[in-house]
Design a protein around this motif. Structure first.
Motif, PDB file in Angstrom:
ATOM      1  N   LYS A  11       0.949  -0.956  -0.155  1.00 16.27           N
ATOM      2  CA  LYS A  11      -0.116  -0.263  -0.080  1.00 16.27           C
ATOM      3  C   LYS A  11       0.967   1.454  -0.045  1.00 16.27           C
ATOM      4  O   LYS A  11       1.899   1.442   0.558  1.00 16.27           O
ATOM      5  N   ALA A  12       0.547   2.007  -1.067  1.00 19.91           N
ATOM      6  CA  ALA A  12       1.432   3.241  -0.993  1.00 19.91           C
ATOM      7  C   ALA A  12       1.355   4.420  -0.183  1.00 19.91           C
ATOM      8  O   ALA A  12       0.287   4.721  -0.063  1.00 19.91           O
ATOM      9  N   LYS A  13       2.177   5.609   0.252  1.00 20.49           N
ATOM     10  CA  LYS A  13       1.751   5.794   1.583  1.00 20.49           C
ATOM     11  C   LYS A  13       1.384   7.956   0.346  1.00 20.49           C
ATOM     12  O   LYS A  13       1.551   7.296  -0.950  1.00 20.49           O
ATOM     13  N   PRO A  14       0.787   8.105   0.570  1.00 19.35           N
ATOM     14  CA  PRO A  14      -0.854   8.987  -0.452  1.00 19.35           C
ATOM     15  C   PRO A  14      -0.140   9.868  -0.873  1.00 19.35           C
ATOM     16  O   PRO A  14       1.103  10.396  -0.857  1.00 19.35           O
ATOM     17  N   GLY A  15      -0.150   9.567  -2.273  1.00 16.76           N
ATOM     18  CA  GLY A  15       0.777  11.096  -2.533  1.00 16.76           C
ATOM     19  C   GLY A  15       2.085   9.959  -3.860  1.00 16.76           C
ATOM     20  O   GLY A  15       2.638  10.679  -4.770  1.00 16.76           O
ATOM     21  N   SER A  16       2.274   8.836  -3.638  1.00 15.53           N
ATOM     22  CA  SER A  16       3.355   7.558  -3.877  1.00 15.53           C
ATOM     23  C   SER A  16       2.667   6.810  -4.684  1.00 15.53           C
ATOM     24  O   SER A  16       3.924   5.763  -5.437  1.00 15.53           O
ATOM     25  N   GLU A  17       1.088   7.131  -5.009  1.00 13.71           N
ATOM     26  CA  GLU A  17       1.093   5.660  -5.721  1.00 13.71           C
ATOM     27  C   GLU A  17       1.368   5.007  -7.170  1.00 13.71           C
ATOM     28  O   GLU A  17       2.123   4.603  -7.571  1.00 13.71           O
ATOM     29  N   GLN A  18       1.892   6.368  -7.645  1.00 17.39           N
ATOM     30  CA  GLN A  18       2.865   6.275  -8.869  1.00 17.39           C
ATOM     31  C   GLN A  18       4.232   5.440  -8.841  1.00 17.39           C
ATOM     32  O   GLN A  18       3.872   4.751  -9.621  1.00 17.39           O
ATOM     33  N   VAL A  19       4.963   6.776  -7.954  1.00 15.18           N
ATOM     34  CA  VAL A  19       6.291   5.797  -7.966  1.00 15.18           C
ATOM     35  C   VAL A  19       6.597   4.113  -7.862  1.00 15.18           C
ATOM     36  O   VAL A  19       6.891   3.899  -8.294  1.00 15.18           O
ATOM     37  N   LEU A  20       5.358   3.646  -6.906  1.00 16.37           N
ATOM     38  CA  LEU A  20       5.441   2.217  -6.075  1.00 16.37           C
ATOM     39  C   LEU A  20       4.979   1.894  -7.443  1.00 16.37           C
ATOM     40  O   LEU A  20       5.603   0.285  -7.989  1.00 16.37           O
ATOM     41  N   GLY A  21       3.653   2.127  -8.105  1.00 17.39           N
ATOM     42  CA  GLY A  21       3.220   1.049  -9.569  1.00 17.39           C
ATOM     43  C   GLY A  21       4.019   1.009 -10.522  1.00 17.39           C
ATOM     44  O   GLY A  21       4.952   0.344 -10.718  1.00 17.39           O
ATOM     45  N   ASP A  22       5.599   2.152 -10.988  1.00 17.13           N
ATOM     46  CA  ASP A  22       6.593   2.258 -11.633  1.00 17.13           C
ATOM     47  C   ASP A  22       7.628   1.290 -11.290  1.00 17.13           C
ATOM     48  O   ASP A  22       7.980   0.695 -12.226  1.00 17.13           O
ATOM     49  N   ALA A  23       7.732   1.358  -9.865  1.00 21.61           N
ATOM     50  CA  ALA A  23       9.197   0.342  -9.362  1.00 21.61           C
ATOM     51  C   ALA A  23       8.721  -0.782  -9.665  1.00 21.61           C
ATOM     52  O   ALA A  23       9.318  -1.590  -9.938  1.00 21.61           O
ATOM     53  N   LEU A  24       7.437  -1.288  -9.318  1.00 24.26           N
ATOM     54  CA  LEU A  24       6.879  -2.680  -8.828  1.00 24.26           C
ATOM     55  C   LEU A  24       6.535  -2.824 -10.699  1.00 24.26           C
ATOM     56  O   LEU A  24       7.171  -4.287 -11.143  1.00 24.26           O
ATOM     57  N   THR A  25       6.381  -1.816 -11.994  1.00 25.39           N
ATOM     58  CA  THR A  25       6.224  -2.527 -12.886  1.00 25.39           C
ATOM     59  C   THR A  25       7.348  -2.837 -14.019  1.00 25.39           C
ATOM     60  O   THR A  25       7.164  -3.708 -14.613  1.00 25.39           O
ATOM     61  N   ALA A  26       8.576  -2.128 -13.629  1.00 22.61           N
ATOM     62  CA  ALA A  26       9.823  -1.996 -13.580  1.00 22.61           C
ATOM     63  C   ALA A  26      10.219  -3.659 -13.815  1.00 22.61           C
ATOM     64  O   ALA A  26      11.386  -4.114 -14.069  1.00 22.61           O
ATOM     65  N   LEU A  27       9.628  -4.101 -12.216  1.00 22.20           N
ATOM     66  CA  LEU A  27      10.558  -5.805 -11.744  1.00 22.20           C
ATOM     67  C   LEU A  27       9.777  -6.742 -12.544  1.00 22.20           C
ATOM     68  O   LEU A  27      10.253  -7.703 -12.611  1.00 22.20           O
ATOM     69  N   VAL A  28       8.649  -6.577 -13.324  1.00 21.34           N
ATOM     70  CA  VAL A  28       7.943  -7.128 -14.116  1.00 21.34           C
ATOM     71  C   VAL A  28       9.070  -8.759 -14.944  1.00 21.34           C
ATOM     72  O   VAL A  28       8.693  -9.667 -14.902  1.00 21.34           O
TER      73      VAL A  28
END
Length: 61
Positions: A11-28
């Motif tokens: 669960k991303a901190k408010p305002g960090s959703e895109q950063v977390l999503g991008d980081a995890l997408t880069a790991l796919v």
């Protein structure tokens, strides 16, 4: 050896959703290329009113 399914809910901190999503997408792709990895999926859903990202990485052996 039996299969191992790794499930995590992040669960991303408010305002960090895109950063977390991008980081995890880069790991796919790198994760899918790991020896023994039979899949790696990301799921995004509402969790307590905020987006949560659910990576699923089954590994066989």
């Amino acid at each position: 050896m039996s299969d191992l399914n790794v499930v995590a809910v992040l669960k991303a901190k408010p305002g960090s959703e895109q950063v977390l999503g991008d980081a995890l997408t880069a790991l796919v792709e790198p994760t899918r290329a790991e020896e023994g990895c039979t899949g790696y999926e990301l799921f995004v859903y509402a969790f307590d009113g905020a987006p949560a990202i659910h990576p699923l990485a089954p590994h066989g052996g």
